[in-house]
Design a protein around this motif. Structure first.
Motif, PDB file in Angstrom:
ATOM      1  N   SER A 279      -4.684  -6.285  -3.992  1.00 29.81           N
ATOM      2  CA  SER A 279      -6.016  -6.555  -3.481  1.00 29.81           C
ATOM      3  C   SER A 279      -6.806  -5.255  -3.343  1.00 29.81           C
ATOM      4  N   VAL A 280      -8.119  -5.388  -3.264  1.00 28.94           N
ATOM      5  CA  VAL A 280      -8.966  -4.212  -3.059  1.00 28.94           C
ATOM      6  C   VAL A 280      -8.641  -3.561  -1.719  1.00 28.94           C
TER       7      VAL A 280
ATOM      8  N   ALA B 273      -7.117  -1.696  -7.996  1.00 29.88           N
ATOM      9  CA  ALA B 273      -6.581  -2.998  -7.605  1.00 29.88           C
ATOM     10  C   ALA B 273      -6.255  -3.838  -8.836  1.00 29.88           C
ATOM     11  N   ARG B 274      -7.137  -3.804  -9.801  1.00 27.33           N
ATOM     12  CA  ARG B 274      -6.933  -4.580 -11.027  1.00 27.33           C
ATOM     13  C   ARG B 274      -5.757  -4.014 -11.828  1.00 27.33           C
ATOM     14  N   GLU B 275      -5.676  -2.696 -11.955  1.00 36.69           N
ATOM     15  CA  GLU B 275      -4.595  -2.079 -12.743  1.00 36.69           C
ATOM     16  C   GLU B 275      -3.226  -2.358 -12.151  1.00 36.69           C
TER      17      GLU B 275
ATOM     18  N   TYR C  49       0.826  -1.207   0.000  1.00 37.73           N
ATOM     19  CA  TYR C  49       0.000   0.000   0.000  1.00 37.73           C
ATOM     20  C   TYR C  49       0.858   1.254   0.000  1.00 37.73           C
TER      21      TYR C  49
ATOM     22  N   ALA D 104      -5.630  -1.348  -2.187  1.00 43.81           N
ATOM     23  CA  ALA D 104      -6.008  -0.128  -2.897  1.00 43.81           C
ATOM     24  C   ALA D 104      -6.746   0.828  -1.965  1.00 43.81           C
ATOM     25  N   ARG D 105      -7.631   0.283  -1.129  1.00 45.18           N
ATOM     26  CA  ARG D 105      -8.390   1.117  -0.197  1.00 45.18           C
ATOM     27  C   ARG D 105      -7.452   1.798   0.798  1.00 45.18           C
TER      28      ARG D 105
ATOM     29  N   SER E 191     -12.097   3.602  -9.337  1.00 39.93           N
ATOM     30  CA  SER E 191     -12.596   2.972  -8.114  1.00 39.93           C
ATOM     31  C   SER E 191     -11.515   2.105  -7.486  1.00 39.93           C
ATOM     32  N   GLU E 192     -11.750   1.695  -6.248  1.00 38.89           N
ATOM     33  CA  GLU E 192     -10.800   0.825  -5.562  1.00 38.89           C
ATOM     34  C   GLU E 192     -10.577  -0.468  -6.347  1.00 38.89           C
ATOM     35  N   SER E 193     -11.652  -1.018  -6.868  1.00 44.03           N
ATOM     36  CA  SER E 193     -11.517  -2.280  -7.616  1.00 44.03           C
ATOM     37  C   SER E 193     -10.751  -2.077  -8.918  1.00 44.03           C
ATOM     38  N   ASP E 194     -10.970  -0.929  -9.580  1.00 45.65           N
ATOM     39  CA  ASP E 194     -10.245  -0.650 -10.822  1.00 45.65           C
ATOM     40  C   ASP E 194      -8.755  -0.449 -10.548  1.00 45.65           C
TER      41      ASP E 194
END
Length: 252
Positions: free
Chosen positions: A56-57, A50-52, A21, A60-61, A45-48
């Motif tokens: 993990s989400v 995390a994917r990029e 992080y 990213a959070r 977004s957090e999920s985007d």
């Protein structure tokens, strides 16, 4: 594990250490600094994220929470996460003199006059405060700010030549808001300051510039400024006569 992203392709890559992080905070900060993400822009977004970045989400959070704590982003419930206007945010946070009547920045409406500027080797005290190597040069800029007989400030700004090599060419005329100047003319964003406040008797030099008698009590404030990269970028010494203003500090 090191974080990499397709968005960094073809650019000079920086190495980040520490937990994922923390590495991600550094990577996202670089995107804001480089202009990839500009003030007011909505972040992925957090999920985007995390994917990029392949994390993990939760990572990213946590990175976004770190950016928010540092003032880099603003999270609005139900609307998304936005890049903060770093210039406006930090130059307002670091203004301490406030009108007793309105609460506004006391420097507003004042006239700033540069009375001297020189470049030379930092003194031992300046080198210590600014974390400079022995023999490093600084630029010392002296000015007087006056709004009326009730608000007068004699000020010295000391900046490392290493960070501001053309300070003398960019400070004529010197704007009233020094933090705005550091941001707008040099791209240095003040993040925090350590202030020392005390009462002093006016010396000959201070008394002359403030229009008071030698020995008169004046407020002396010494501010050491760090930027968003945690570099010590400026030392500001102020002697002030305040009849309708206060030195305000807000803790958060």
């Amino acid at each position: 594990m090191a974080i990499e992203s397709a968005t960094t392709a073809g650019r000079e890559r920086r190495t980040y250490a520490g937990p994922l992080y923390v590495q991600l905070i550094g990577r996202l900060r670089d995107r804001i600094r480089s202009g990839d993400w500009t003030a007011g822009m909505v972040l992925p977004s957090e999920s985007d994220l995390a994917r990029e970045y392949g994390v993990s989400v939760g990572t990213a959070r946590k990175a976004l929470e770190g950016l928010e704590d540092g003032g880099w982003i603003i999270r609005k419930q139900g609307r998304g996460t936005f890049v903060a206007d770093l210039a406006d945010l930090h130059k307002d946070r670091l203004c301490r003199f406030r009108s007793l009547e309105t609460g506004e920045d006391s420097f507003l409406g004042s006239i700033s006059t540069v009375i001297g500027q020189e470049q030379g080797e930092a003194s031992d005290a300046e080198a210590h405060d600014l974390d400079l190597d022995p023999g490093a040069d600084v630029v010392r800029t002296a000015r007087v700010c006056k709004r009326d007989s009730r608000f007068r400030v004699f000020e010295r700004l000391i900046t490392p030549v290493e960070y501001f090599p053309d300070m003398q060419q960019k400070t004529e005329p010197l704007p009233t808001n020094l933090f705005a100047m550091l941001i707008e003319k040099f791209g240095a964003i003040p993040q925090r300051s350590r202030d020392r406040v005390c009462a002093r008797a006016a010396t000959d030099d201070v008394a002359k510039h403030l229009g008071v008698s030698v020995g008169s009590p004046v407020l002396m404030v010494e501010s050491l400024i760090w930027d968003i990269d945690d570099r010590r970028i400026a030392l500001i010494e102020r002697w002030a006569m305040l009849e309708d203003a206060a030195y305000e500090v807000e803790l958060s």
